[in-house]
Scaffold this motif. Structure first.
Motif, mmCIF file in Angstrom:
data_model
loop_
_atom_site.group_PDB
_atom_site.id
_atom_site.type_symbol
_atom_site.label_atom_id
_atom_site.label_comp_id
_atom_site.label_asym_id
_atom_site.label_seq_id
_atom_site.Cartn_x
_atom_site.Cartn_y
_atom_site.Cartn_z
ATOM 1 N N LEU A 82 0.821 -1.203 0.000
ATOM 2 C CA LEU A 82 0.000 0.000 0.000
ATOM 3 C C LEU A 82 0.859 1.260 0.000
ATOM 4 O O LEU A 82 1.986 1.255 0.488
ATOM 5 N N PRO A 83 0.342 2.367 -0.570
ATOM 6 C CA PRO A 83 1.174 3.545 -0.824
ATOM 7 C C PRO A 83 1.746 4.202 0.426
ATOM 8 O O PRO A 83 2.757 4.891 0.344
ATOM 9 N N TYR A 84 1.121 4.030 1.579
ATOM 10 C CA TYR A 84 1.652 4.650 2.801
ATOM 11 C C TYR A 84 2.875 3.906 3.353
ATOM 12 O O TYR A 84 3.502 4.370 4.293
ATOM 13 N N LEU A 85 3.208 2.747 2.775
ATOM 14 C CA LEU A 85 4.431 2.030 3.168
ATOM 15 C C LEU A 85 5.582 2.557 2.307
ATOM 16 O O LEU A 85 5.678 2.245 1.127
ATOM 17 N N LYS A 86 6.440 3.336 2.898
ATOM 18 C CA LYS A 86 7.501 4.009 2.149
ATOM 19 C C LYS A 86 8.794 3.199 2.064
ATOM 20 O O LYS A 86 9.646 3.475 1.227
ATOM 21 N N ASP A 87 8.957 2.212 2.939
ATOM 22 C CA ASP A 87 10.187 1.419 2.966
ATOM 23 C C ASP A 87 9.824 -0.060 2.954
ATOM 24 O O ASP A 87 9.547 -0.654 3.997
ATOM 25 N N VAL A 88 9.781 -0.654 1.763
ATOM 26 C CA VAL A 88 9.419 -2.064 1.610
ATOM 27 C C VAL A 88 10.587 -2.812 0.990
ATOM 28 O O VAL A 88 11.105 -2.411 -0.063
ATOM 29 N N ARG A 89 11.006 -3.887 1.622
ATOM 30 C CA ARG A 89 12.112 -4.710 1.125
ATOM 31 C C ARG A 89 11.520 -5.940 0.440
ATOM 32 O O ARG A 89 10.798 -6.721 1.070
ATOM 33 N N ARG A 90 11.850 -6.116 -0.840
ATOM 34 C CA ARG A 90 11.297 -7.227 -1.630
ATOM 35 C C ARG A 90 12.254 -8.420 -1.566
ATOM 36 O O ARG A 90 13.019 -8.703 -2.499
ATOM 37 N N CYS A 91 12.213 -9.113 -0.446
ATOM 38 C CA CYS A 91 13.072 -10.283 -0.244
ATOM 39 C C CYS A 91 12.491 -11.095 0.899
ATOM 40 O O CYS A 91 11.580 -10.642 1.602
ATOM 41 N N PHE A 92 13.026 -12.294 1.088
ATOM 42 C CA PHE A 92 12.658 -13.050 2.277
ATOM 43 C C PHE A 92 13.299 -12.400 3.492
ATOM 44 O O PHE A 92 14.376 -11.803 3.407
ATOM 45 N N PHE A 93 12.658 -12.524 4.625
ATOM 46 C CA PHE A 93 13.156 -11.877 5.830
ATOM 47 C C PHE A 93 14.588 -12.291 6.146
ATOM 48 O O PHE A 93 15.410 -11.466 6.553
ATOM 49 N N GLU A 94 14.906 -13.554 5.933
ATOM 50 C CA GLU A 94 16.246 -14.035 6.243
ATOM 51 C C GLU A 94 17.325 -13.330 5.422
ATOM 52 O O GLU A 94 18.497 -13.323 5.797
ATOM 53 N N GLU A 95 16.926 -12.720 4.305
ATOM 54 C CA GLU A 95 17.879 -12.061 3.399
ATOM 55 C C GLU A 95 17.859 -10.537 3.520
ATOM 56 O O GLU A 95 18.618 -9.851 2.831
#
Length: 246
Positions: A82-95
């Motif tokens: 959603l647009p209010y999420l300004k910092d999104v990491r596109r990876c698995f958490f372990e990475e």
């Protein structure tokens, strides 16, 4: 390190759930209560941030505004955040690339059941949390019969067909239904993976009607009868809450 008697059980969590409070609201309140223990600036990590807070956009947005830094992790590229999420990491958490001792509070909703290899997840969690940092998880309790049925339906390759028939198209009309393993979904399993943490608290939630969404209406009365019998015998319900502290 021993599993502790749950302090959050004393806060009437079980009664709230039995009385019909939605699971997302319960976890939301528990997380907000923990946010208050940290001095600003506070960094929060949402593991599996797609589609809101347990699919509730309003609650997720409230959490974003409750802290200084809100970081999301979402490995599924097909899931739009959603647009209010300004910092999104596109990876698995372990990475994920996060500095050690940089996150005050992390949470994961319906994620732990999908971990084929749980130890790297817990090791990463310990690494990125600040001393005294907290992790909350809401997942499925593998002591409940639902998990055995879920695993067998996957092995027989009928699970997706059944869910498509009952709920509609994957990812649009229903949840994505990633593969499940249930390898850290009991108190004993969590303890075995979270040995580095200073405290581990686990709580099972149960009420009649938990399994209604996975059955057609015609079958729900039978499902509810089974659940009533399970409650009378003090068997675990489907929902499992976990709180660990570094």
């Amino acid at each position: 390190m021993m599993i502790q008697a749950s302090t959050f059980e004393l806060g009437s969590v079980i009664n709230r759930y039995l009385e019909g409070t939605c699971r997302d609201r319960i976890l939301f309140d528990l997380i907000l209560a923990d946010v208050d223990q940290f001095e600003s600036p506070v960094t929060m990590l949402d593991i599996g941030c797609g589609r809101g807070f347990d699919s509730d956009e309003r609650l997720q947005k409230e959490l974003v505004h409750s802290v200084t830094n809100y970081i999301g992790v979402e490995p599924d590229e097909s899931v739009k955040t959603l647009p209010y999420l300004k910092d999104v990491r596109r990876c698995f958490f372990e990475e994920v690339n996060l500095a050690p001792n940089s996150v005050h509070l992390a949470f994961a909703i319906m994620v732990l059941e999908h971990l084929e290899h749980p130890q790297p997840f817990w090791d990463k969690l310990y690494e990125i949390l600040v001393p005294g940092g907290v992790f909350w998880a809401m997942t499925v309790d593998s002591r409940h019969w639902f998990c055995r049925a879920s695993l067998w339906s996957e092995r027989l390759r009928v699970k997706n067909m059944y869910l498509d028939w009952l709920m509609g198209e994957r990812g649009t009309q229903r949840y994505e239904n990633y593969p499940v393993y249930y390898r850290c979904n009991t108190p004993e399993a969590v303890q075995s993976f979270a040995t580095s943490f200073s405290s581990v608290e686990c709580l099972n939630l149960k009420r009649v009607g938990q399994c209604d969404p996975i059955f057609p209406k015609a079958i729900q009365p039978l499902s509810r009868l089974i659940e009533r019998c399970s409650l009378q015998r003090n068997k675990p319900g489907t929902l499992f809450l976990i709180r660990v502290k570094k």
